[in-house]
Design a protein around this motif. Structure first.
Motif, PDB file in Angstrom:
ATOM      1  N   TYR A 192      -5.641   7.449   3.942  1.00  0.00           N
ATOM      2  CA  TYR A 192      -6.434   8.052   4.865  1.00  0.00           C
ATOM      3  C   TYR A 192      -6.043   7.229   6.296  1.00  0.00           C
ATOM      4  O   TYR A 192      -5.792   6.165   6.351  1.00  0.00           O
ATOM      5  CB  TYR A 192      -7.949   7.626   4.530  1.00  0.00           C
ATOM      6  CG  TYR A 192      -8.925   7.920   5.764  1.00  0.00           C
ATOM      7  CD1 TYR A 192      -9.290   8.995   6.207  1.00  0.00           C
ATOM      8  CD2 TYR A 192      -9.567   6.711   6.334  1.00  0.00           C
ATOM      9  CE1 TYR A 192     -10.227   9.231   7.040  1.00  0.00           C
ATOM     10  CE2 TYR A 192     -10.558   6.652   7.104  1.00  0.00           C
ATOM     11  CZ  TYR A 192     -10.796   8.085   7.613  1.00  0.00           C
ATOM     12  OH  TYR A 192     -12.037   8.204   8.602  1.00  0.00           O
ATOM     13  N   GLY A 193      -5.917   7.877   7.303  1.00  0.00           N
ATOM     14  CA  GLY A 193      -5.566   7.574   8.706  1.00  0.00           C
ATOM     15  C   GLY A 193      -6.206   6.362   8.950  1.00  0.00           C
ATOM     16  O   GLY A 193      -5.709   5.370   9.732  1.00  0.00           O
ATOM     17  N   GLY A 194      -7.471   6.281   8.920  1.00  0.00           N
ATOM     18  CA  GLY A 194      -8.321   5.250   9.227  1.00  0.00           C
ATOM     19  C   GLY A 194      -7.901   3.905   8.546  1.00  0.00           C
ATOM     20  O   GLY A 194      -8.239   2.781   8.870  1.00  0.00           O
ATOM     21  N   THR A 195      -7.548   4.131   7.201  1.00  0.00           N
ATOM     22  CA  THR A 195      -7.190   3.079   6.401  1.00  0.00           C
ATOM     23  C   THR A 195      -5.742   2.264   7.012  1.00  0.00           C
ATOM     24  O   THR A 195      -5.574   1.366   7.007  1.00  0.00           O
ATOM     25  CB  THR A 195      -7.193   3.256   4.993  1.00  0.00           C
ATOM     26  OG1 THR A 195      -8.215   3.872   4.642  1.00  0.00           O
ATOM     27  CG2 THR A 195      -7.030   2.241   4.147  1.00  0.00           C
ATOM     28  N   VAL A 196      -4.928   3.367   7.379  1.00  0.00           N
ATOM     29  CA  VAL A 196      -3.671   3.071   7.866  1.00  0.00           C
ATOM     30  C   VAL A 196      -3.945   1.997   9.247  1.00  0.00           C
ATOM     31  O   VAL A 196      -3.267   0.985   9.366  1.00  0.00           O
ATOM     32  CB  VAL A 196      -2.711   4.087   8.407  1.00  0.00           C
ATOM     33  CG1 VAL A 196      -1.519   3.744   9.068  1.00  0.00           C
ATOM     34  CG2 VAL A 196      -2.342   5.021   7.253  1.00  0.00           C
ATOM     35  N   ASN A 197      -4.844   2.547   9.910  1.00  0.00           N
ATOM     36  CA  ASN A 197      -4.937   1.432  11.353  1.00  0.00           C
ATOM     37  C   ASN A 197      -5.708   0.296  10.775  1.00  0.00           C
ATOM     38  O   ASN A 197      -5.297  -0.824  11.330  1.00  0.00           O
ATOM     39  CB  ASN A 197      -6.080   2.246  12.131  1.00  0.00           C
ATOM     40  CG  ASN A 197      -5.352   3.333  13.176  1.00  0.00           C
ATOM     41  OD1 ASN A 197      -4.027   3.332  13.300  1.00  0.00           O
ATOM     42  ND2 ASN A 197      -6.312   4.354  13.222  1.00  0.00           N
ATOM     43  N   LEU A 198      -6.518   0.327   9.753  1.00  0.00           N
ATOM     44  CA  LEU A 198      -7.238  -0.828   9.419  1.00  0.00           C
ATOM     45  C   LEU A 198      -6.150  -2.006   8.868  1.00  0.00           C
ATOM     46  O   LEU A 198      -6.072  -3.227   9.241  1.00  0.00           O
ATOM     47  CB  LEU A 198      -8.065  -0.636   8.486  1.00  0.00           C
ATOM     48  CG  LEU A 198      -8.712  -1.990   7.549  1.00  0.00           C
ATOM     49  CD1 LEU A 198      -9.541  -2.706   8.417  1.00  0.00           C
ATOM     50  CD2 LEU A 198      -9.439  -1.632   6.315  1.00  0.00           C
ATOM     51  N   PHE A 199      -5.134  -1.447   8.184  1.00  0.00           N
ATOM     52  CA  PHE A 199      -4.127  -2.273   7.686  1.00  0.00           C
ATOM     53  C   PHE A 199      -3.127  -2.740   8.686  1.00  0.00           C
ATOM     54  O   PHE A 199      -2.712  -3.746   8.572  1.00  0.00           O
ATOM     55  CB  PHE A 199      -3.373  -1.626   6.257  1.00  0.00           C
ATOM     56  CG  PHE A 199      -4.243  -1.321   5.174  1.00  0.00           C
ATOM     57  CD1 PHE A 199      -5.583  -1.710   4.943  1.00  0.00           C
ATOM     58  CD2 PHE A 199      -3.641  -0.551   3.989  1.00  0.00           C
ATOM     59  CE1 PHE A 199      -6.313  -1.548   3.973  1.00  0.00           C
ATOM     60  CE2 PHE A 199      -4.311  -0.467   3.140  1.00  0.00           C
ATOM     61  CZ  PHE A 199      -5.735  -0.921   2.928  1.00  0.00           C
ATOM     62  N   SER A 219       0.685  -1.285  -0.095  1.00  0.00           N
ATOM     63  CA  SER A 219      -0.076   0.022   0.013  1.00  0.00           C
ATOM     64  C   SER A 219       1.053   1.163  -0.049  1.00  0.00           C
ATOM     65  O   SER A 219       1.987   1.167   0.798  1.00  0.00           O
ATOM     66  CB  SER A 219      -0.767  -0.093   1.240  1.00  0.00           C
ATOM     67  OG  SER A 219      -1.700   1.182   1.501  1.00  0.00           O
ATOM     68  N   THR A 220       0.503   2.408  -0.721  1.00  0.00           N
ATOM     69  CA  THR A 220       1.084   3.503  -0.314  1.00  0.00           C
ATOM     70  C   THR A 220       0.869   3.774   1.150  1.00  0.00           C
ATOM     71  O   THR A 220      -0.057   3.541   1.580  1.00  0.00           O
ATOM     72  CB  THR A 220       0.597   4.617  -1.670  1.00  0.00           C
ATOM     73  OG1 THR A 220      -0.779   4.771  -1.195  1.00  0.00           O
ATOM     74  CG2 THR A 220       0.736   4.061  -2.948  1.00  0.00           C
ATOM     75  N   THR A 222       2.734  -3.890   3.635  1.00  0.00           N
ATOM     76  CA  THR A 222       3.946  -2.819   3.414  1.00  0.00           C
ATOM     77  C   THR A 222       3.698  -1.943   3.027  1.00  0.00           C
ATOM     78  O   THR A 222       3.070  -1.867   1.893  1.00  0.00           O
ATOM     79  CB  THR A 222       5.026  -3.775   2.580  1.00  0.00           C
ATOM     80  OG1 THR A 222       5.280  -5.009   3.167  1.00  0.00           O
ATOM     81  CG2 THR A 222       6.344  -3.143   2.541  1.00  0.00           C
ATOM     82  N   PHE A 223       4.068  -0.675   3.777  1.00  0.00           N
ATOM     83  CA  PHE A 223       3.762   0.643   3.050  1.00  0.00           C
ATOM     84  C   PHE A 223       5.028   1.151   2.303  1.00  0.00           C
ATOM     85  O   PHE A 223       5.980   1.081   2.862  1.00  0.00           O
ATOM     86  CB  PHE A 223       3.295   1.531   4.383  1.00  0.00           C
ATOM     87  CG  PHE A 223       2.286   1.378   4.982  1.00  0.00           C
ATOM     88  CD1 PHE A 223       0.953   1.713   4.449  1.00  0.00           C
ATOM     89  CD2 PHE A 223       2.090   0.399   6.190  1.00  0.00           C
ATOM     90  CE1 PHE A 223      -0.007   1.395   5.086  1.00  0.00           C
ATOM     91  CE2 PHE A 223       1.135   0.215   6.782  1.00  0.00           C
ATOM     92  CZ  PHE A 223      -0.123   0.504   6.200  1.00  0.00           C
ATOM     93  N   VAL A 224       4.554   1.658   1.254  1.00  0.00           N
ATOM     94  CA  VAL A 224       5.598   2.436   0.276  1.00  0.00           C
ATOM     95  C   VAL A 224       5.446   3.780   0.080  1.00  0.00           C
ATOM     96  O   VAL A 224       4.249   4.399   0.044  1.00  0.00           O
ATOM     97  CB  VAL A 224       5.838   1.582  -1.081  1.00  0.00           C
ATOM     98  CG1 VAL A 224       6.256   0.218  -0.841  1.00  0.00           C
ATOM     99  CG2 VAL A 224       4.485   1.616  -1.893  1.00  0.00           C
ATOM    100  N   PHE A 226       7.276  -6.007  -3.025  1.00  0.00           N
ATOM    101  CA  PHE A 226       6.518  -7.369  -3.647  1.00  0.00           C
ATOM    102  C   PHE A 226       7.175  -8.557  -3.018  1.00  0.00           C
ATOM    103  O   PHE A 226       8.408  -8.652  -3.008  1.00  0.00           O
ATOM    104  CB  PHE A 226       6.316  -7.271  -5.054  1.00  0.00           C
ATOM    105  CG  PHE A 226       5.101  -6.071  -5.425  1.00  0.00           C
ATOM    106  CD1 PHE A 226       3.881  -6.573  -5.565  1.00  0.00           C
ATOM    107  CD2 PHE A 226       5.476  -5.022  -5.583  1.00  0.00           C
ATOM    108  CE1 PHE A 226       2.998  -5.608  -6.032  1.00  0.00           C
ATOM    109  CE2 PHE A 226       4.434  -3.867  -5.898  1.00  0.00           C
ATOM    110  CZ  PHE A 226       3.305  -4.292  -6.170  1.00  0.00           C
ATOM    111  N   LYS A 227       6.243  -9.284  -2.549  1.00  0.00           N
ATOM    112  CA  LYS A 227       6.795 -10.853  -2.089  1.00  0.00           C
ATOM    113  C   LYS A 227       5.865 -11.956  -2.808  1.00  0.00           C
ATOM    114  O   LYS A 227       4.811 -11.579  -3.570  1.00  0.00           O
ATOM    115  CB  LYS A 227       6.228 -10.997  -0.709  1.00  0.00           C
ATOM    116  CG  LYS A 227       6.718 -10.051   0.089  1.00  0.00           C
ATOM    117  CD  LYS A 227       6.589 -10.017   1.459  1.00  0.00           C
ATOM    118  CE  LYS A 227       7.208  -9.048   2.723  1.00  0.00           C
ATOM    119  NZ  LYS A 227       6.994  -9.562   3.982  1.00  0.00           N
ATOM    120  N   PRO A 228       6.440 -13.109  -2.840  1.00  0.00           N
ATOM    121  CA  PRO A 228       5.687 -14.217  -3.715  1.00  0.00           C
ATOM    122  C   PRO A 228       3.996 -14.241  -3.227  1.00  0.00           C
ATOM    123  O   PRO A 228       3.246 -14.571  -3.898  1.00  0.00           O
ATOM    124  CB  PRO A 228       6.341 -15.558  -3.380  1.00  0.00           C
ATOM    125  CG  PRO A 228       7.801 -15.038  -2.874  1.00  0.00           C
ATOM    126  CD  PRO A 228       7.573 -13.592  -2.377  1.00  0.00           C
TER     127      PRO A 228
END
Ligand SMILES: *Cc1c(COP(=O)(O)O)cnc(C)c1O
Length: 422
Positions: free
Chosen positions: A106-113, A101-102, A125-127, A140-142
């Motif tokens: 949104y902060g709520g989405t950061v918490n969700l993830f 994820s970039t 993984t945040f990029v 990226f991973k398998p």
């Protein structure tokens, strides 16, 4: 039909003598003549409404309209933006899977993830969305099953390079999910640039009047779920009599599974009344979002003259903004209504600015018809130190301003008198 016409006519064509405005089917259930017909509905071999958690005639119209606005093949309304993101992802990923994820979302989405999905065994993984292709590729991973980003992200008001990131996702055989809340399909349609799935918090501009929570998932129908990475779409679902989604529903495999499996089991449904209110908002969305953008551009231009009190402004049309070119490409008709800017002098001065506003409302919300303002350092990010704030892209003096539809002269006058008091 062009976009404003779609906002008024898509999804609902009343017959002779029928209601001109969308009727509210305020009913949980729908009756049928025979057990045989009901059996077919449960087998998904006949289509029809039977229970409002799964579908409802009012909500169905709104879903068709939003799918049409985004240029998708189907949509599913949900109870909130958070539930739209949750269902959109759980429809693809489960424990043991990974997502990229970039970071500017949104902060709520950061918490969700980072919190809740992590507990469910899904790793994110945040990029940095502005990093090079090579840098992003390293995340990226398998077991990566999806990539996620936001068209216009808070508080940087960062514009996403959808085409580039979709290319990276597709090279890795995974779908690109885009949260298009701030842009709305009027200003940007991510499918035209290669996104596969769009989610929205309809609570924001789509409803627009701050009256109804809601979310929506839209499917482009373009992603190939048979590429070997997504067995849940290609092996029989025993909870639906062994149906194979890609075989039974073809291009609509994703959105059908989201409804009949995810919504069936997790139940975050929109209400008929909520869908009605959302539809009312959608009917005027093009007019509103263009005026929000126009007012915001004027307010941003004024703020740029107040270097005596303001240290920086995040809005694509302000001279020197790093997202100017991306905004010209992805948001040619308007950059939406949200501006972030930072008051010189830190928390107390920024708080005084907000407390000095007379017309502009202090609310924990954005994308309302009324201009509203929020100071993250004294509200949503209150528990963080100044150093922690800066690390998260929020300065102590940062103000999030959602520019409404009042006469712009009145918005400017209120901002000016409040700036003059600090
Ligand atoms: C508000 C928001 C959400 C969450 O939506 P809710 O309707 O509040 O659950 C998700 N994404 C973005 C960009 C938002 O602004």
């Amino acid at each position: 039909m062009k976009i404003s016409t779609k906002c008024l006519h898509s999804g609902y064509k009343p017959g002779n003598g029928e209601a001109n405005a969308l009727p509210i089917y305020q009913s949980t259930t729908f009756t049928y003549d025979s057990t045989d017909h009901v059996g077919q509905l449960f087998d998904l071999s006949a289509s029809g409404h039977f229970y409002t958690r799964l579908s409802n005639p009012t909500t169905d119209v709104v879903e068709q309209k939003i799918a049409d606005l985004e240029g998708g093949i189907g949509a599913l309304c949900t109870s909130s933006g958070q539930s739209a993101t949750t269902l959109a992802i759980l429809n693809i990923l489960h424990a043991g899977d990974h997502m990229v994820s970039t970071a500017t979302i949104y902060g709520g989405t950061v918490n969700l993830f980072a919190v809740t999905m992590k507990k469910m065994g899904i790793e994110v993984t945040f990029v940095d969305a502005d990093a090079s292709d090579e840098e992003i590729q390293k995340a990226f991973k398998p077991n990566t099953k999806a990539m996620f980003g936001e068209t216009i992200a808070n508080p940087a008001i960062a514009v996403l390079d959808i085409e580039r990131l979709a290319g990276i996702a597709h090279k890795n055989g995974v779908p690109f999910i885009v949260d298009n809340t701030f842009a709305t399909p009027v200003l940007c349609r991510p499918f035209e640039f290669g996104a596969d799935i769009v989610v929205h918090s309809t609570t924001k501009y789509m409803d627009g009047h701050a009256v109804q929570m809601g979310g929506v998932i839209v499917d482009s129908g373009n992603f190939d779920w048979t590429n070997g990475k997504f067995p849940e779409f290609t092996v029989p679902d025993e909870s639906y009599h062994g149906i194979v989604y890609t075989e039974a529903f073809g291009k609509a495999a994703y959105i059908t599974k989201a409804r009949v499996q995810m919504m069936r089991d997790l139940g975050a449904a929109q209400t008929p009344m909520g869908a009605f209110l959302l539809n009312l908002g959608l009917e005027t969305l093009p007019l509103r979002i263009k005026q929000h953008s126009k007012n915001a551009e004027e307010v941003a231009a004024y703020l740029a003259t107040r270097t005596d009190k303001i240290e920086f402004i995040n809005y694509p049309t302000v001279p020197g903004n790093k997202y100017y070119d991306l905004a010209e490409k992805y948001l040619p008709e308007g950059k939406s209504g949200v501006i972030a800017f930072s008051i010189k002098g830190g928390r107390e001065v920024a708080a005084k600015f907000i407390d000095s506003l007379k017309m502009i409302n202090l609310v924990v919300h954005v994308a309302d018809i009324r201009t509203c303002v929020l100071h993250p350092a004294s509200s949503t990010h209150r528990q963080l130190t100044d150093e922690q704030l800066v690390a998260g892209g929020v300065t102590p003096g940062l103000i999030r301003l959602s520019v409404g539809l009042e006469d712009v002269e009145d918005i400017l006058e209120d901002i000016k008198q409040a700036l003059d008091q600090i």
